[in-house]
Structure formats: structure tokens, C-alpha cells
Design a protein around this motif. Structure first.
Motif, PDB file in Angstrom:
ATOM      1  N   ILE A 227       0.838  -1.203   0.000  1.00 12.17           N
ATOM      2  CA  ILE A 227       0.000   0.000   0.000  1.00 12.17           C
ATOM      3  C   ILE A 227       0.867   1.244   0.000  1.00 12.17           C
ATOM      4  CG2 ILE A 227      -1.703   1.288   1.342  1.00 12.17           C
ATOM      5  CD1 ILE A 227      -2.835  -1.405   2.251  1.00 12.17           C
TER       6      ILE A 227
ATOM      7  N   ALA B 105       1.650   2.129  -3.473  1.00 18.18           N
ATOM      8  CA  ALA B 105       0.509   2.806  -4.097  1.00 18.18           C
ATOM      9  C   ALA B 105       0.490   4.287  -3.727  1.00 18.18           C
ATOM     10  CB  ALA B 105      -0.791   2.129  -3.674  1.00 18.18           C
ATOM     11  N   GLU B 106       0.843   4.595  -2.487  1.00 22.32           N
ATOM     12  CA  GLU B 106       0.903   5.994  -2.059  1.00 22.32           C
ATOM     13  C   GLU B 106       2.011   6.739  -2.795  1.00 22.32           C
ATOM     14  OE1 GLU B 106      -0.590   6.328   2.483  1.00 22.32           O
ATOM     15  OE2 GLU B 106       1.231   5.132   2.196  1.00 22.32           O
TER      16      GLU B 106
ATOM     17  N   VAL C  68       3.071   6.331  -5.805  1.00 17.87           N
ATOM     18  CA  VAL C  68       2.697   6.664  -7.180  1.00 17.87           C
ATOM     19  C   VAL C  68       1.405   7.466  -7.222  1.00 17.87           C
ATOM     20  CG1 VAL C  68       3.891   4.685  -8.138  1.00 17.87           C
ATOM     21  CG2 VAL C  68       1.504   4.443  -7.483  1.00 17.87           C
ATOM     22  N   ARG C  69       1.020   8.006  -6.044  1.00 11.55           N
ATOM     23  CA  ARG C  69      -0.094   8.953  -5.945  1.00 11.55           C
ATOM     24  C   ARG C  69      -1.445   8.341  -6.351  1.00 11.55           C
ATOM     25  NH1 ARG C  69       1.944  13.816  -4.732  1.00 11.55           N
ATOM     26  NH2 ARG C  69       4.121  14.244  -5.236  1.00 11.55           N
ATOM     27  N   PHE C  70      -1.757   7.161  -5.793  1.00  9.54           N
ATOM     28  CA  PHE C  70      -3.104   6.627  -5.932  1.00  9.54           C
ATOM     29  C   PHE C  70      -4.078   7.614  -5.271  1.00  9.54           C
ATOM     30  CE2 PHE C  70      -1.818   3.006  -7.913  1.00  9.54           C
ATOM     31  CZ  PHE C  70      -2.629   1.879  -7.781  1.00  9.54           C
ATOM     32  N   PRO C  71      -5.328   7.660  -5.717  1.00 11.66           N
ATOM     33  CA  PRO C  71      -6.308   8.491  -5.006  1.00 11.66           C
ATOM     34  C   PRO C  71      -6.400   8.074  -3.548  1.00 11.66           C
ATOM     35  CG  PRO C  71      -7.179   7.785  -7.125  1.00 11.66           C
ATOM     36  CD  PRO C  71      -5.881   7.054  -6.929  1.00 11.66           C
ATOM     37  N   GLU C  72      -6.518   9.054  -2.668  1.00 12.96           N
ATOM     38  CA  GLU C  72      -6.510   8.787  -1.225  1.00 12.96           C
ATOM     39  C   GLU C  72      -7.640   7.843  -0.834  1.00 12.96           C
ATOM     40  OE1 GLU C  72      -6.410  11.239   3.025  1.00 12.96           O
ATOM     41  OE2 GLU C  72      -6.550  12.301   1.101  1.00 12.96           O
ATOM     42  N   LYS C  73      -8.784   7.964  -1.491  1.00 11.20           N
ATOM     43  CA  LYS C  73      -9.917   7.095  -1.189  1.00 11.20           C
ATOM     44  C   LYS C  73      -9.583   5.640  -1.467  1.00 11.20           C
ATOM     45  CE  LYS C  73     -14.852   6.551  -2.226  1.00 11.20           C
ATOM     46  NZ  LYS C  73     -15.978   7.076  -3.034  1.00 11.20           N
ATOM     47  N   VAL C  74      -8.880   5.410  -2.576  1.00  9.72           N
ATOM     48  CA  VAL C  74      -8.497   4.039  -2.942  1.00  9.72           C
ATOM     49  C   VAL C  74      -7.494   3.485  -1.933  1.00  9.72           C
ATOM     50  CG1 VAL C  74      -7.388   2.612  -4.701  1.00  9.72           C
ATOM     51  CG2 VAL C  74      -8.939   4.448  -5.385  1.00  9.72           C
ATOM     52  N   VAL C  75      -6.525   4.317  -1.536  1.00 10.72           N
ATOM     53  CA  VAL C  75      -5.515   3.874  -0.576  1.00 10.72           C
ATOM     54  C   VAL C  75      -6.154   3.526   0.761  1.00 10.72           C
ATOM     55  CG1 VAL C  75      -3.478   4.574   0.730  1.00 10.72           C
ATOM     56  CG2 VAL C  75      -3.670   5.176  -1.692  1.00 10.72           C
TER      57      VAL C  75
ATOM     58  N   ALA D 185      -8.007   0.280   0.526  1.00  9.90           N
ATOM     59  CA  ALA D 185      -7.055  -0.838   0.468  1.00  9.90           C
ATOM     60  C   ALA D 185      -6.537  -1.163   1.858  1.00  9.90           C
ATOM     61  CB  ALA D 185      -5.898  -0.480  -0.465  1.00  9.90           C
TER      62      ALA D 185
END
Length: 918
Positions: free
Chosen positions: A812, A815-816, A818-825, A828
Motif C-alpha cells: 500500500i 501505491a501511495e 505513485v499517488r493513488f487516489p486517497e480514497k483508494v488507498v 485498500a
């Protein structure tokens, strides 16, 4: 695209008819043909049909360049044109990168629309197109165009007999080898990698059902080798002894040579000789050498190891330092660069030979002045001697080539003087052998530069000529080189030219004869001028004839030294690579060290402050060093856990790279190093799928792993990175555990396993004398304070490898990054915590069940299970009999209670008592 030639064909209908009558090409498909036909039209080239479409996409990157030959409404032919430059670029691309075969057709001259096949080229046979390729065929990457033929005999489902014959079609040598192989042909794969094979000749399989041939094709395809199919009859050995007797330099009959006992190899040789057409050229007779290749004298590498260790440059490499070849290649000669590419695929197994190379490298490391002198003064001036020798062998050499040989010869004394104190016996012997030939070469290169007929013998006529010019200039009262010119006209020969405005001065004068009037003036001559011209032409012809004879004599003498020239090329290329190793060892960010080598099967591999040689050269990287300890009966199998991007893959790969560097004779990037000699490096790293071949990611992973398990010995080095990711978690872990355990207990070789299966680290408890757990470290913020709340759980990768286990993953976190949307992170992280809670609860339940059975003997457990099963079968019969369809659930439970009360043995069983007590 404006320079592209215009499509103009005299007899379009006739050519289209001829083109469509050509026989079908071999394997390939319309969008990606294996053979491309090109038509030579003098100053330009054309391709047609599917070949034109392929060239449009490959060369021009657009189909807008296609033109229609003939009327489209009556079945026109898509066509494309190429200039000479574009064609040569396409030729290099097709042969070197795309592994295509190319046919070049020329007009037969017997009539319109009649063409003949003039040249054929393939990745392993470039002889016909060497002039078109220029120097491209001699580049380091496409060094020796090795072509190999293979013949197989399956002795059983496991053991296979393999015979091969191979050659560099530009050098008159044939190599043969015959060996036993396993059912995945790992030895064959190692051989083609060792040799750097570009093309493989294989028996045609008309039915496409021969499993063994299919396996060989798959290996060739995996290694990027072009495949050429030949009929089974070509592999027959009926005439092979006769052909070899005519081809070989040996005066003995080929039947007396030990290599002819290798029947499978001889079948492969027959196919290769026929495919290359060497018997059709009489200049080949008595010029070939035959030798036997020993597969076991070099470390074996598979295609996966080649990729995992980044030995050779890839198509996407932005920097030359991204491959080991690019990093080590500071060679100053083309032959040196080619030899380096060969050494990288042929690491040595002989301890004495390895240490001999290390000793030579050390000599140049210690003597800076000698190293620089060799590189900048001597080696830089050496031409491609193998290519020069080949030009002499094929009667293509000229006086310029002789001069280049002469320039090499006069440098040899300087070579010898430069490193007399560190001269290796191998170098000394060969260089000294060149000395007797030097005076002869010197003399022939300098012989009579002014032969009979040279212009110095034209003195008398030259004086008359000069005098005549002065007379004519004065007689005509014209200024020379402004209005009156002396020129060698392509039609009239030597004559005078006057501007058209001044031409009146020769009119009505009998001694001046006009030749022609053109835009740039009037050409004229005189009887004296004609006589002088005839004398000049005769003297020029005599001079050219004498000069040609002398040049041929010099070239023929130089050609007799081809064996010495080839031997010298081998020595200088060896020297060039050794000096290049020394250069890299000294100029690395931290100097490399000479490793201490142990014989095969003995000693350990212990590296202090080891580094990855390519990674440390990348921009903006401060490489973190790590120690390595592979000790027999203590830490022979290392399991490395830790976060993504934490350095696990780099750590395990750098060990393989360092081992290979040591065995090719180079110093290694450590502060101290001792290594055992490995017989092979096998890798399973980053499998990718190939949907066009019907091979999934997981299947590719399993194929590579199967090759490892069948090929590895106790002296091998195995590198595995993230095995088991291509299937479910439980299946993947089960395979990873079983494979690791097999390597530890059965193969018993050195191994490195990077994994995210933290449960795999339990192997260290089961096999404490073999397995050691390591992990890459990371600093994890605790999230306390206002600043901590903003950054949440920040992870800092430290790239240090330390003993112990990493008990958590950081997917996870990636994922942070590479700047995944905060909601998705956040979602997860929530799901991961739920899964961890579920797994923990399941584990506790299993632990309770396991604990409930503790304290009972195996016999008591088995007896209780049998009694319980018997009771349940009776209960089933009671509730499912006739008339029992309407029984309630309570009535069924009561029947079970009655059966239990009636079964005294079941009630007395301790296991049953323990279960009912829960």
C-alpha cells in the motif's frame, strides 16, 4: 520522405505476373514475414505485396508510403520504394534486430519481367550482403554471425542425444559437439548462449507434431534466434566424409578424424554445409578447420540468467552502463569488443585459467602508464584484423588493405617494448612469431613505388606537351585558365576548350580542328595534340597494367600471412579485453578488487561491501553496500524478505553478476571477495507472459523453474525472485515451499530466494544448518504528533540487508508513492486489516482444534475416527430408510443420541470424549 524514389516500372503487367508466380516463402505470416524479398533496380530498390506493407510499417512507420503497381481495380500490387541508404538501414534492422531472412532479386537481362535470385542473407549468414552492410556486420553486438544446425535422437523420455555443428560463415571454421541432454534441453540452451548463435537450422516437421523439434524451436525462440527449417534428407551423412575431406586443411582423410565418430554432429554438419553452399565455391576447398567444442569447459547460463544479470544491452537501455557488456566495454579494437561479448557468455571453469586472467588484469591495474599507453597509443590504432584477413581470403583485398596490415606490423616492436616486464607467455610467443614476417611485409608494401611507365618516364613528352600549350596560348592570344582551358573530355579525351565568345580565334585556321560546341564552350584539338594524347594513353595503359600486376603481387604475398594475421588478431583482442577490465576496475566509483578463487566444489562465497557494478554507475545513485555470506552447512540458502523497492532483487542479482565477473577474469566490486567456482548460474526472475505463443505468466514461471530443478547441480548458483506470484496465494506459497525444500535437501547448492511469502522463513527453523533469513530494512514512522498525522505511516527504505525476518509488507505504501487516489488507498488499507483479522481468527481456530488433539497417540486418533465414521454411517441408514422421509430434525438428533449410547467402544474412546467435552 521526399527523397524516396518514384515508383516507375517499365512492364508493370509482366512484373506483376512474374511476382505472383514466385514460390511461396517459408514460415512466417503475412503481417510478419520471416523472409522479405527485395528487388534491386539499379540506384533504388522495391518491395511488393506483404513485404511492402511490412517495410512500410518497419522502416517508414506509416502505410502512406505504399503505392499501387498496376490498376487497383484489376488486382494491383502494393509496392514501396527505397533509396540505397534506406535499403541498407532496413537490411541492418531486418538481420540484426528482427532476425529476418532477406532475398535480393536482380533483373536477369533476358527480357522484360525476368528476374533471378542474386543474394540471400540471414542472421547467421551475411556473406552475400557484406558490401551492403558495410561495417555493420563487424560491430561488437553483431560480432560473429554464428549459425548452428542441430540433430536430435531421443534415447528415452528423459535422456536425449544432441549433435550440433556450427560456424561463423565469414570465417572458415566448423565446430561440432555431441552431448546428452535432459527433456527440457537445458544443455542445448546453454550451448547456443555460449556461442552467441544467431540462426538455428533445424529439421522440418511436416506434421508439426514432433515434440522434440517443438522444444528446440521454443528454446531458439526464447533466445531470440532465427529458425531455418531444412528437409530431413539434408541431415543425412552419406557424403559428409567426402565433403569434409575436400574442405579441410588437413591432409588426412576426414574418415580418420575423431570428430567424424559423432554421427549426430556429422548429420548436423551435412545440413549446415548444404545450407551455406560452401561446396559451390572452389576457393573454400582445403581452407576449413574442424574442431570439437567442449560444453563443460564454460559456466552454463540459461536465457533467464542472461536477462536477470543484464549481460547484454537491451533495446530500451538508455545508458550503456545499464548492461554488464556496456559497463566493461572500454575496448579500443572491434575484435576486442567482440571477444568481450563472447567471454561474458563463456565464463571459465578452470581455476588456473581464471587466475591467469586475474594476474594479467592486476599487472595493468598496478601500472597506470602501461595501461594508458596500450589503450591510447597502440590498441586504438589496430584495425579489424579478422575482417582484413577475410578480405584477403576472399580475394577482395586491395593495396589499401595491405597498407593497413603494414601499419600493424610496424607497431609490433612497440607493443613488445611497452610491456616487456609484464609480458604473458601467450602474448610473447605469438608476437615474437610475427617478427620474421615483418621485413617481407615491409618490403612488399613499399616495393618499387615508381614502376616502369611511371610519369617520371614521360619527361620528354611532358616537356613537349608543356611547350605546345605555351605555343597555342601565344598563337591564339588567350589567357590560360580564364578563356583557354586544357581538359580531359569524357568523349574526346585530352583537348582544349575556348569560351563561345572567344571561339572565333580558331576559325579559318587549318591547324585547329573543332570537336564539338556545347553550352560551356567550343572543344578543339590539333594534330600535335592528338599525337601527344595517343602517346599519353599508351603510357597510361602500360603504367596501369604494370601497377595492377605489382599490386596483385603485393596483395598475394600479404594474403599468405592470413593465418598469422588471424592469430595476431586473437592475441590483440585478448590483450584489449584484459586492459579494458583493468580500466573499469580502476575507474569505478570505488575500485574493484581481485577475488580469491576456490576450486569447484570447495570453499565459500563471502563478499565484503558488495555492490552492483551497473547500479552504482547510474546517475543520482549513492549505492548502499551489503555483505554476502554463502557458507556451506551454515548459510547456503538465503531467504530475503522486505518491502517492495527495498533492494531485494538488486541484492540477489549482484551476487550472480559478481560471480560471473570473477569467472571471466575481471576484478569485482567489493572491498574483499572470495568465491567458489560455479558450474552454472540459473535464474527465475520476472517472468512475463507470451499470449501469442499460448504461454501465460505462470506457465512461463513454471517452465523456467522446471529448467532450474533439472539442470542445477551441487556446484550451481540459483537465483529466484518472487516465485509463485502468478497463481493463488496458497498455491504459490505451496510451490515456493516445495521448490525451496527440494533445492535445500536434494540439490544442495547455493541459492538466493527473494520473496513476499513471509511464511517461507519458517524453513530456517526446519533446516538451521542450510537456511538463513535476511531482510531489507525500512524505517516506519509511528504517526504520532500533528506532523505524524499528516504523513500517516511514512516508510523510508534504507536498502540495508540484515539478518532476520521482515514480518510485514508495504504494497500500500508503493501505491501511495505513485499517488493513488486517497480514497483508494484508505479502502485498500481497510480491506488489508480485515483480511489480517480474518486470517488471525482462522489461525486461532485451527490452533484450538490442533490443541484439542494434542496428548493423544496416533493409534487413539485413528481408532476414534473409525468408530465415529461407523456410527455416522449407521445414523445415515436410520434416517434415510423407507418411511423415514417425514422425520423432524429433533427426531434425527434423538436417533444419533441412541446410537451413541448403544456404542460402548465409541463412548470409551479418549478422542471422542475430548471432542464431546469441547
Amino acid at each position: 520522405m521526399s527523397s524516396r524514389p518514384e515508383l516507375k516500372v517499365d512492364d508493370e503487367v509482366g512484373f506483376i505476373r512474374f511476382f505472383r508466380s514466385l514460390p511461396a516463402k517459408d514460415v512466417g505470416n503475412e503481417s510478419n514475414p520471416s523472409t522479405v524479398r527485395v528487388f534491386d533496380r539499379g540506384d533504388w530498390y522495391t518491395a511488393h505485396g506483404t513485404d511492402a506493407e511490412f517495410i512500410a510499417r518497419t522502416v517508414y512507420k506509416t502505410t502512406s508510403v505504399l503505392r499501387m503497381l498496376g490498376r487497383s481495380d484489376t488486382g494491383g500490387l502494393p509496392s514501396v520504394t527505397m533509396s540505397v541508404t534506406v535499403f541498407r538501414n532496413f537490411l541492418r534492422e531486418a538481420l540484426f534486430r528482427l532476425s529476418k531472412r532477406v532475398e535480393i532479386w536482380v533483373s536477369s537481362g533476358t527480357g522484360k519481367g525476368q528476374w533471378k535470385l542474386a543474394k540471400q542473407a540471414s542472421p547467421g549468414n551475411l556473406q552475400d550482403v557484406e558490401e551492403e552492410l558495410g561495417g555493420a556486420s563487424g560491430t561488437a553486438m553483431d560480432s560473429a554471425p554464428i549459425i548452428l544446425a542441430v540433430k536430435v535422437s531421443a534415447r528415452s523420455t528423459e535422456a536425449k542425444n544432441v549433435g550440433v555443428c556450427f560456424a561463423d560463415a565469414s570465417v572458415r571454421e566448423l565446430g561440432v559437439s555431441e552431448f546428452l541432454d535432459n527433456d527440457v534441453y537445458s544443455n542445448f540452451e546453454s550451448l547456443v548462449i555460449q556461442l552467441g548463435v544467431k540462426e538455428c537450422v533445424i529439421q522440418a516437421d511436416g506434421s508439426k507434431k514432433d515434440v522434440e523439434l517443438a522444444k528446440l524451436r521454443a528454446i531458439a525462440d526464447t533466445c531470440g534466434i532465427a529458425i531455418t527449417e531444412r528437409p530431413a534428407a539434408d541431415f543425412g551423412t552419406k557424403d559428409i566424409e567426402r565433403d569434409l575431406t575436400r574442405l579441410l586443411r588437413s591432409e588426412r582423410s576426414a574418415a580418420l578424424l575423431p570428430q567424424t565418430e559423432l554421427k549426430l554432429a556429422m548429420g548436423a554438419a551435412a545440413s549446415l554445409i548444404k545450407y551455406l553452399g560452401v561446396m559451390n565455391d572452389p576457393t573454400n576447398f582445403g581452407q576449413y578447420q574442424l574442431y570439437q567444442h567442449d560444453l563443460s569447459q564454460y559456466m552454463k547460463l540459461d536465457a533467464s540468467a542472461l536477462r536477470a544479470l543484464n549481460l547484454m544491452p537491451g533495446p530500451r537501455d538508455g545508458s550503456k552502463n545499464m548492461s554488464l557488456y556496456g559497463l566493461l566495454n572500454h575496448c579500443k579494437t572491434p575484435v576486442g569488443s567482440r571477444l568481450l561479448a563472447q567471454w561474458l557468455k563463456q565464463p571459465l571453469m578452470d581455476l588456473a585459467e581464471i587466475e591467469k586472467r586475474h594476474q594479467l588484469v592486476e599487472a595493468f591495474v598496478m601500472d597506470t602508464e602501461l595501461r594508458q599507453t596500450m589503450q591510447e597509443e597502440h590498441l586504438r590504432a589496430i584495425p579489424d584484423l579478422y575482417r582484413l584477413a577475410k578480405r584477403f581470403q576472399r580475394n577482395m583485398a586491395n593495396l589499401e588493405d595491405v597498407v593497413r596490415v603494414y601499419q600493424v606490423a610496424i607497431r609490433l616492436p612497440g607493443f613488445i617494448r611497452s610491456f616487456e616486464n609484464v609480458m604473458d607467455e601467450q602474448y610473447q610467443t605469438v608476437l615474437d612469431e610475427q617478427s620474421p614476417g615483418q621485413p617481407r611485409v615491409h618490403h612488399q608494401a613499399r616495393v618499387r613505388r615508381e614502376p616502369p611507365g611511371h610519369p617520371k618516364n614521360w619527361t620528354s613528352s611532358g616537356t613537349i606537351w608543356t611547350w605546345s600549350i605555351g605555343v597555342w596560348r601565344g598563337d591564339l592570344n588567350q589567357e590560360m585558365d580564364k578563356k583557354l582551358f586544357l581538359e580531359n573530355h569524357r568523349v574526346h579525351g585530352w583537348c582544349f576548350r575556348l569560351t563561345r565568345n572567344e571561339a572565333g580565334c580558331i576559325r579559318n585556321k587549318r591547324e585547329y580542328m573543332e570537336c564539338s560546341t556545347q553550352k560551356n564552350g567550343v572543344y578543339f584539338t590539333t594534330s600535335t595534340m592528338q599525337a601527344l594524347r595517343r602517346e599519353h594513353d599508351q603510357l597510361s595503359a602500360n603504367y596501369n597494367r604494370t601497377q595492377t600486376g605489382l599490386v596483385n603481387e603485393v596483395v598475394n604475398v600479404a594474403a599468405s600471412y592470413c593465418p598469422i594475421l588471424e592469430q595476431l588478431a586473437g592475441v590483440l583482442s585478448h590483450l584489449d579485453v584484459i586492459v579494458s577490465f583493468a580500466h573499469v576496475s580502476v575507474h569505478a566509483p570505488t575500485a574493484y578488487v581481485r577475488p580469491k578463487m576456490h576450486p569447484r566444489g570447495t570453499g565459500n562465497t563471502i563478499l565484503k561491501e558488495a555492490r552492483h557494478p551497473c547500479m552504482e554507475m547510474q546517475d543520482d545513485i549513492s549505492f548502499i553496500t551489503n555483505d554476502v555470506s554463502l557458507v556451506r552447512d551454515e548459510s547456503s540458502f538465503l531467504i530475503i524478505t522486505g518491502p517492495n523497492m527495498g533492494g531485494k532483487s538488486t541484492y540477489i542479482r549482484q551476487i550472480g553478476v559478481i560471480a560471473l565477473m570473477a569467472q571471466i577474469g575481471c576484478f569485482v566490486p567489493c572491498t574483499e571477495a572470495e568465491l567458489t567456482i560455479f558450474d552454472c548460474i540459473l535464474a527465475r526472475v520476472g517472468a512475463s507472459d507470451s499470449q501469442l505463443k499460448g504461454v501465460s505468466t505462470f506457465m512461463a514461471e513454471m517452465l523456467e523453474t522446471a529448467n532450474i530443478l533439472k539442470s542445477a547441480t551441487s556446484e550451481s548458483l540459483i537465483i529466484i525472485d518472487e516465485l509463485g506470484r502468478g497463481t493463488s496465494t496458497y498455491d504459490g506459497f505451496g510451490l515456493a515451499w516445495a521448490i525451496s525444500e527440494h533445492i535445500i535437501t536434494e540439490i544442495r547448492c547455493f541459492g538466493l530466494f527473494a520473496t513476499h511469502f513471509h511464511e517461507l522463513t519458517a524453513l530456517a527453523d526446519r533446516y538451521p544448518k542450510s537456511v538463513k533469513n535476511l531482510h531489507v530494512t525500512a524505517f516506519i514512522g509511528d504517526g504520532s504528533g500533528e506532523e505524524g498525522k499528516k504523513k500517516k505511516r511514512e516508510v523510508t527504505l534504507l536498502y540495508r540487508v540484515e539478518p532476520g525476518v521482515c514480518d510485514q509488507s508495504f504494497g500500500i505504501h508503493v501505491a501511495e508513492l505513485v499517488r493513488f487516489p486517497e480514497k483508494v488507498v484508505n479502502m485498500a488499507r481497510q480491506k488489508a486489516e480485515e483480511l489480517e483479522d480474518f486470517t488471525s481468527a482462522t489461525s486461532e481456530q485451527q490452533q484450538v482444534q490442533s490443541t484439542s488433539l494434542d496428548g493423544y497417540t496416533q493409534e487413539e486418533v485413528e481408532e476414534g475416527s473409525a468408530l465415529l465414521k461407523s456410527m455416522l454411517l449407521k445414523w445415515k441408514a436410520e434416517i434415510e430408510g423407507p418411511g423415514k422421509e417425514n422425520l423432524t430434525a429433533e427426531e434425527k438428533r434423538q436417533i444419533m443420541r441412541d446410537l451413541v449410547r448403544a456404542d460402548e467402544k465409541l463412548q470409551a474412546n479418549k478422542v471422542f470424549q475430548g471432542i464431546t467435552a469441547l
